[in-house]
Design a protein around this motif. Structure first.
Motif, short mmCIF file in Angstrom:
data_model
loop_
_atom_site.label_atom_id
_atom_site.label_comp_id
_atom_site.label_asym_id
_atom_site.label_seq_id
_atom_site.Cartn_x
_atom_site.Cartn_y
_atom_site.Cartn_z
N LEU A 130 -13.15 -2.01 -2.17
CA LEU A 130 -13.76 -0.68 -2.14
C LEU A 130 -12.97 0.21 -1.19
CD1 LEU A 130 -16.15 1.21 -2.85
CD2 LEU A 130 -17.38 0.20 -0.91
N GLU A 131 -12.60 1.39 -1.68
CA GLU A 131 -11.81 2.33 -0.87
C GLU A 131 -12.72 3.39 -0.24
OE1 GLU A 131 -8.82 1.98 -0.09
OE2 GLU A 131 -7.73 0.94 -1.68
N GLU A 147 -6.09 3.72 11.00
CA GLU A 147 -5.40 2.52 11.46
C GLU A 147 -5.53 1.38 10.45
OE1 GLU A 147 -7.45 1.83 15.12
OE2 GLU A 147 -6.20 3.24 16.26
N GLY A 148 -4.81 0.30 10.70
CA GLY A 148 -4.94 -0.91 9.91
C GLY A 148 -4.08 -0.92 8.66
N ASP A 149 -4.22 -2.01 7.92
CA ASP A 149 -3.44 -2.19 6.70
C ASP A 149 -3.95 -1.33 5.55
OD1 ASP A 149 -1.90 -4.10 8.01
OD2 ASP A 149 -3.21 -5.75 7.40
N ARG A 150 -5.23 -0.93 5.62
CA ARG A 150 -5.82 -0.15 4.54
C ARG A 150 -6.54 1.06 5.13
NH1 ARG A 150 -10.43 -1.07 1.12
NH2 ARG A 150 -10.95 -2.85 2.42
N LEU A 170 0.59 8.66 7.21
CA LEU A 170 -0.01 7.94 6.10
C LEU A 170 0.97 7.73 4.95
CD1 LEU A 170 -3.44 9.82 5.93
CD2 LEU A 170 -3.05 7.49 6.80
N PRO A 171 0.87 6.59 4.26
CA PRO A 171 1.66 6.42 3.03
C PRO A 171 1.24 7.47 2.00
CG PRO A 171 0.69 4.34 3.76
CD PRO A 171 0.05 5.42 4.58
#
Length: 276
Positions: A130-131, A147-150, A170-171
């Motif tokens: 879930l995003e 922060e974090g991987d996602r 951000l990517p």
């Protein structure tokens, strides 16, 4: 935490063969999720045959119409019955959409579902995590959400004063720039759908929901009535909107009950079609 209550199914009529009249709490919430998915709206015709997007909103209000308690958050007016529906709706969503102010006040963090609900989510065709998408005009997003991987997906406008900093941090797939001076929510939803996130659960706050409803972008409203009165200058579930003339109409899809709490689900698609 208070033990999760049994939910009485008032609508659809519980005498329909094969449909339970009461929904006992389960770790996987399979029955409740199935009920919510059984009557799930599919893409509204006005979006065209190629669209699979569905936007649900989930809100809570007191008997005197307040969308928060005196502490300006929903935690003081919600409870265990509301939490059951809250989590089950998340199990059916691809992305939770929330305003940055609400993300700060309600202390949103990376979204995680209990393991049993993750399995139910997979059974309903949603294997991906879930995003979380945060809507902000200023770019002021809680640090923890970047922060974090996602990290959260940040939805903003071209005039955002922190846009360059967000682009550097951000990517590309975690940033949506929609609109120039203000966030174009319709365009933002189109981008999320193109990124395989067509099932959207809007969790507020009132200003974001007001913009979504004004733009005829909400297919379904899930509204919990908390059996409480709080008074004060609390916001309603729609804030900052002009008069909706004519008023948006809604069709009651189902109604649940537990310990004086009513949980209603309203189909707003007829309003969107009439307004188109």
């Amino acid at each position: 935490m208070t033990r999760a209550p049994v939910l009485d199914v008032l609508l659809p009529h519980p005498e329909v063969p094969g449909r339970p009249a009461r929904l006992a709490p389960r770790d996987d919430e399979a029955q409740l999720v199935a009920l919510l998915d059984e009557y799930s709206p599919r893409a509204a015709p006005l979006r065209g045959a190629g669209s699979a997007r569905v936007v649900r909103a989930n809100m809570i209000a007191t008997l005197d119409g307040a969308a928060t308690g005196p502490d300006h958050v929903t935690g003081s007016i919600n409870g265990a019955a509301d939490l059951r529906v809250f989590r089950s709706l998340r199990a059916l969503a691809d992305v939770v959409l929330v305003g940055a102010g609400t993300a700060r006040q309600e202390r949103y963090r990376e979204l995680d579902l209990p393991d049993a609900l993750v399995e139910t989510r997979r059974a309903h065709g949603r294997p991906a995590p879930l995003e979380l998408a945060v809507v902000t005009r200023s770019g002021d997003v809680p640090e923890e959400l970047l922060e974090g991987d996602r990290p959260a997906i940040v939805v903003t406008a071209g005039s955002c004063p922190r846009l360059r900093a967000l682009q550097d941090r951000l990517p590309p797939d975690r940033l949506v720039v929609a609109g120039d001076d203000a966030v174009d929510l319709r365009a933002a939803l189109d981008v999320l759908e193109a990124r395989s996130l067509p099932s959207v659960l809007a969790e507020g706050g009132p200003a974001l929901l007001g913009d979504l409803v004004t733009g005829s972008l909400v297919d379904e409203l899930c509204l919990t009535w908390s059996p409480a009165l709080v008074g004060g200058p609390a916001p309603r579930i729609l804030a900052g909107t002009p008069w909706l003339a004519p008023p948006r109409t809604a069709r009651l899809v189902h109604l649940l009950h537990a310990d004086g709490v009513l949980l209603g689900r309203w189909d707003l698609r007829a309003a969107a079609v009439l307004d188109a």
